[in-house]
Write an enzyme that holds these catalytic residues in place. Structure first.
Site, short mmCIF file in Angstrom:
data_model
loop_
_atom_site.label_atom_id
_atom_site.label_comp_id
_atom_site.label_asym_id
_atom_site.label_seq_id
_atom_site.Cartn_x
_atom_site.Cartn_y
_atom_site.Cartn_z
N ASP A 93 0.87 -1.17 0.00
CA ASP A 93 0.00 0.00 0.00
C ASP A 93 0.92 1.23 0.00
O ASP A 93 2.14 1.13 0.11
CB ASP A 93 -0.97 -0.01 1.19
CG ASP A 93 -2.20 0.86 0.89
OD1 ASP A 93 -2.16 1.62 -0.11
OD2 ASP A 93 -3.20 0.77 1.62
C1 BGC Z 1 -5.05 3.15 0.12
C2 BGC Z 1 -5.25 2.11 -0.95
C3 BGC Z 1 -5.15 2.75 -2.31
C4 BGC Z 1 -3.81 3.46 -2.43
C5 BGC Z 1 -3.59 4.09 -3.78
C6 BGC Z 1 -3.82 4.00 -0.10
O1 BGC Z 1 -3.76 5.07 0.75
O2 BGC Z 1 -5.00 2.52 1.37
O3 BGC Z 1 -6.47 1.47 -0.78
O4 BGC Z 1 -5.31 1.78 -3.31
O5 BGC Z 1 -3.76 4.46 -1.44
O6 BGC Z 1 -4.36 5.19 -3.98
#
Ligand code: BGC
Length: 746
Positions: free
Chosen positions: A293
């Site tokens: 993530d």
């Molecule tokens: C989130 C994810 C997301 C990623 C990309 C993160 O902060 O937890 O779910 O896919 O950002 O935007």
């Protein structure tokens, strides 16, 4: 009238045809062809170490920010071959521009993957995932992701950071909006449907995109419902409740998995070798790639398991991470770590290989611009049939929570409808969270939806009354005055769109601001009132429930919100949605979920005053609305429950009659309880459902077929098997209202 009928019939047919078409297809295995394999082998021989590490790096473009920006030099990095994938970049022109840098200016011309959070639609925004889950219509859920994939891939995107399959039992956590709710079995079915929808039959088709099961693992079990917080659960709970939906994605062929921000039992997911290698690859046979993530490698330092980013990069790669999202740690440190023998070239090569394989599966080596087609962009984005489908999904996602004296549907003879409330005409709130390419300007509000539907027949008047989330009561008087002019009042209440989603936990889940007070004022007018709720999580609406005679839960419906809700309010669509997450009576009951354990001192309603039992002094154990709950404009009655156990098979038959005055769809739910187990079992577990249309006056006989595997559960040695004995079979309209029969399985 004829025209309305025709339009509705066409929408219905499109919806049914689309969902039926999907049911009959199964995806082909989009593995790696021998030609692709040898291409990848050759590339791996040709690549420098820097080029290899480049493939492991994912950066955001500056088009959208979904977390902290650490590296804005992405265009130069692409040219230098130091980027494997880009996210938050879309439209044919922009994707083409960036892809060109990779395939024309970098030495090895390896194409980029383009990722994006296509969470509930791309441009045509569908109801938030928690809402569409409440439709219990797996074919429609799959179709919504199919449309999302078509639209996203028409704008250059070939990878979505979805589905989010985190089981969540705590509505304070804002990200419950992105998931399917509290139930593991249903969560698995929905997870499979979403993966199939995104990835289609073949990833090489230019309208399919790679899916990503997230957030691995157990992100939804954050302590106190606070985002990014610690997760500490037993191995058994992890296996039984939290892991199965990720596994379901893998079994459905998901191409990638995203690590979660949280730790589990002291080890953050992003450095958790057991999770990322032993479990997902070795036990489950996952063949795709693992992405972190957003900056979650760097966050290992804050977690306190890495001294610095370099240490963090080492831990993550060695745990099984293949791609670093936005952290730049692989790019900055892997080369030194290799020299210092803290990581191996095999680990780097393995990661590069699975990423190149994903590119091959997507057909990017054959044509890096295959998702960059202007004609498709113009034709397919927000196409009429996509919007028609979205409208239908909005109405299927609505859950009728209360309807005293048949307040709804709104009587056909009303002349003036007053819409009052902060969510009544707010385009921006309709999208809900994670709708990055959705354009709020194009959303249909409730006021607009009613006007579209009732043009020339009913006057729609509007007052905001108050804001969703402050103490300002200055609009009350005008709202009351407006209500007095109307034959029917709709109160459009709830949360603002930004109040759920990432980093949007709430410590109180009551209706925010002064909306209960506004409701009380409007009720004094004596007008018929129905509340339309907009929110991204279950709310504790005990107060509102005591005030309002009718409540329709609509969540955040997306682009077509107002049109779909108007269909339900006016009775053109009979609501059939059922909650996939329990609504508590108050905050103190959280976590509250239907598949809890009985305990040694269960509370029984037959003796409401018993003291030494598992209960509260100040509130009953019952939720306000249980899992699986949702009313209809008609009535269903259940009878004739029959069971037959034959070898490996258990057959359950039930008669469901529509005893009301309208045709309606019912979600018939099947639960079981294992009465005596070697470890304690929940009081009920969902094991099946059927969503059926039953005409007024009609009775349908439904048959459910289970096998003994459906009775299996995890044991302390983490083996899954069933134990002979007595089981209670429950069938009903929700998890609390069922009829039951005990069977013996020996
Ligand atoms: C989130 C994810 C997301 C990623 C990309 C993160 O902060 O937890 O779910 O896919 O950002 O935007």
């Amino acid at each position: 009238m004829l025209k309305i009928f025709q339009t509705r019939t066409i929408i219905f047919l499109l919806f049914t045809m689309a969902t039926l078409a999907l049911k009959s297809q199964t995806p082909t295995n989009s593995g790696i062809s021998p030609a692709d394999k040898s291409k990848i082998d050759n590339l791996l021989k040709t690549m420098t170490l820097d080029e290899k590490i480049g493939q492991l790096s994912l950066f955001t473009s500056d088009w959208d920010v979904t977390g902290p920006t650490l590296n804005s030099n992405y265009k130069n990095l692409i040219k230098e071959g130091k980027v494997g994938a880009i996210f938050n970049a879309y439209t044919v022109d922009y994707v083409r521009e960036l892809q060109k840098l990779a395939v024309e200016e970098s030495r090895l011309k390896i194409p980029l993957i383009f990722g994006y959070d296509v969470i509930h639609g791309h441009r045509t925004i569908f109801p938030i995932p928690l809402a569409s889950a409440c439709s219990w219509n797996l074919a429609a859920i799959e179709q919504s992701e199919r449309i999302a994939a078509c639209e996203a891939s028409a704008e250059g995107i070939n990878w979505t950071f979805a589905p989010m399959v985190d089981i969540a039992r705590d509505p304070r956590w804002g990200r419950v909006a992105e998931g399917a709710g509290e139930d593991t079995w249903l969560g698995c079915r929905i997870a499979e449907a979403r993966v199939k929808g995104f990835q289609g039959l073949n990833l090489k088709d230019n309208n399919t995109i790679l899916a990503c099961a997230k957030h691995f693992a157990a992100y939804g079990a954050a302590q106190s419902g606070r985002d990014y917080h610690t997760v500490d659960i037993s191995q058994l709970s992890l296996y039984e409740w939290y892991l199965p939906p990720y596994k379901a994605c893998i079994d459905a062929g998901v191409g990638s998995v995203m690590t979660s921000f949280n730790e589990i039992a002291g080890i953050p997911s992003t450095s958790n070798k057991w999770l990322l290698t032993d479990l997902v690859r070795k036990d489950w046979g996952f063949k795709g790639f693992v992405v972190t993530d957003y900056t979650s490698i760097n966050e290992l330092v804050n977690h306190g398991v890495a001294r610095d980013n370099k240490d963090a990069a080492m831990l993550s790669l060695n745990a099984g991470v293949d791609m670093d999202m936005q952290g730049s740690t692989f790019l900055d440190y892997l080369s030194d770590l290799l020299k210092e023998k803290k990581v191996t070239i095999e680990a780097i090569d393995n990661a590069v290989r699975v990423i190149l394989e994903a590119k091959a599966k997507l057909g990017l080596f054959e044509d890096p611009y295959r998702y960059c087609n202007k004609e498709r962009q113009e034709k397919e984005i927000m196409a009429t049939e996509n919007l028609a489908f979205a409208r239908k999904l909005v109405s299927e996602s609505c859950v009728l929570l209360k309807n005293d004296k048949q307040t709804l549907p709104i009587p056909a003879d009303v002349k003036t409808i007053a819409v009052i409330g902060p969510l009544g005409d707010s385009k921006k709130d309709m999208l809900g969270n994670w709708s990055a390419a959705g354009q709020w300007e194009k959303c249909v509000t409730l006021v607009e939806g009613l006007k579209n539907k009732l043009k020339g027949k009913v006057e729609i008047i509007f007052e905001q009354g108050c804001n969703a989330n402050d103490e300002n009561r200055s609009g009350f008087a005008a709202a009351v005055k407006l209500a007095e002019k109307a034959d029917f009042v709709i109160l459009a209440l709830g949360e603002n769109g930004w109040m759920s989603g990432e980093a949007s936990s709430r410590s109180s889940i009551d209706l925010p601001g002064v909306q209960n007070e506004l409701t009380a004022e409007i009720m004094k007018t004596g007008k018929p009132v129905a509340v339309v709720l907009f929110n991204g999580r279950p709310l504790a609406i005990t107060k509102l429930h005591s005030l309002a005679p009718a409540i329709l839960e609509t969540w955040f419906g997306g682009t077509e919100a107002g049109n779909g809700i108007a269909d339900v309010l006016m009775g053109d669509v009979n609501p059939s949605g059922k909650l996939t997450m329990t609504f508590p009576q108050n905050l103190g009951q959280i976590p509250i979920f239907y598949n809890a354990k009985n305990t040694g001192r269960p509370y029984r309603t037959t003796d409401p005053n018993a003291k030494y039992v598992s209960r509260y002094l100040d509130v009953s154990n019952d939720p306000l609305f249980p899992f699986g709950y949702g009313l209809s404009y008609t009535k269903f009655s259940y009878s004739g429950l029959e069971t037959k156990v034959d070898g490996n098979k258990i057959q359950i038959t039930i008669k469901v009659a529509n005893t009301g005055i309208r045709d309606g769809e019912e979600v018939v739910q099947l639960y079981i309880q294992d009465k005596v187990g070697s470890i304690t079992r929940p009081v009920k577990e969902l094991k099946g459902f059927q969503k059926v249309l039953i005409k007024k006056g009609e009775t349908k006989t439904l048959v459910f077929n289970l096998t003994l595997d459906d009775l299996a559960f995890y044991h302390p040695d983490l083996k899954k098997f069933w134990e002979p004995g007595e089981f209670v079979v429950y069938v009903g309209t929700n998890s609390a209202e069922t009829i039951s029969k005990t069977i013996k399985v020996l």
